[in-house]
Write an enzyme that holds these catalytic residues in place. Sequence first.
Site, PDB file in Angstrom:
ATOM      1  N   GLN A  78       0.731  -1.233   0.137  1.00 40.60           N
ATOM      2  CA  GLN A  78       0.006  -0.007  -0.100  1.00 40.60           C
ATOM      3  C   GLN A  78       0.862   1.289   0.079  1.00 40.60           C
ATOM      4  O   GLN A  78       1.294   1.863   1.008  1.00 40.60           O
ATOM      5  CB  GLN A  78      -1.084   0.181   1.261  1.00 40.60           C
ATOM      6  CG  GLN A  78      -2.046   0.993   1.165  1.00 40.60           C
ATOM      7  CD  GLN A  78      -3.077   0.771   2.012  1.00 40.60           C
ATOM      8  OE1 GLN A  78      -3.248   0.016   2.903  1.00 40.60           O
ATOM      9  NE2 GLN A  78      -4.194   1.829   1.983  1.00 40.60           N
ATOM     10  N   PHE A  79       1.297   1.706  -1.114  1.00 42.08           N
ATOM     11  CA  PHE A  79       2.042   2.876  -1.497  1.00 42.08           C
ATOM     12  C   PHE A  79       1.369   4.307  -0.833  1.00 42.08           C
ATOM     13  O   PHE A  79       2.045   5.217  -0.390  1.00 42.08           O
ATOM     14  CB  PHE A  79       2.384   3.206  -2.952  1.00 42.08           C
ATOM     15  CG  PHE A  79       1.391   3.727  -3.648  1.00 42.08           C
ATOM     16  CD1 PHE A  79       1.286   5.254  -3.826  1.00 42.08           C
ATOM     17  CD2 PHE A  79       0.336   2.945  -4.237  1.00 42.08           C
ATOM     18  CE1 PHE A  79       0.247   5.717  -4.611  1.00 42.08           C
ATOM     19  CE2 PHE A  79      -0.580   3.598  -5.057  1.00 42.08           C
ATOM     20  CZ  PHE A  79      -0.553   4.964  -5.123  1.00 42.08           C
ATOM     21  N   THR A  80       0.103   4.174  -0.531  1.00 43.93           N
ATOM     22  CA  THR A  80      -0.597   5.370   0.035  1.00 43.93           C
ATOM     23  C   THR A  80      -0.090   5.670   1.499  1.00 43.93           C
ATOM     24  O   THR A  80      -0.527   6.717   1.967  1.00 43.93           O
ATOM     25  CB  THR A  80      -2.242   5.301  -0.149  1.00 43.93           C
ATOM     26  OG1 THR A  80      -2.584   4.269   0.407  1.00 43.93           O
ATOM     27  CG2 THR A  80      -2.612   5.301  -1.572  1.00 43.93           C
TER      28      THR A  80
END
Length: 149
Positions: A78-80
Amino acid sequence: MRIVVQRCKSAKVTVDGQVVGQIAHGLLLLVGITHDDTEKDALYLAEKVSGLRIFEDEEGKLNHSVLDIGGAILSVSQFTLYGDCRKGRRPNFMAAAKSDVASPLYDQFNELLRSKGLTVETGLFGAEMDVELVNWGPVTMILDSPTLA
């Protein structure tokens, strides 16, 4: 690296309507990777996650790890988690590592967890995923590797 750890009774991730990862009781991990992360960060967090005592013992105290209870892990990239929302209204994701850096480190992190004897299911790196969980407690922790802590 940054990980959101959620103790769960069950969790699954689907891509295009197909289940790609699913566990019963254990931990759902949302895993973010930044530019400076290395194998050292992955090792630190694999040790931390596998030994994190967030499951109750017979007296109701948080004394057991996912290993102690025979639980599994569902790990989802999850890059966010590296979204910066301090300016404006649209998050800036400049701190998130690009996929050519993040994907191998994410895979390595999951292999380190497996090497500890854990069952590790994953999402599909870079895909649009639907993640479901029954958060148990709820118990949610945020872990950062030492370079950020």
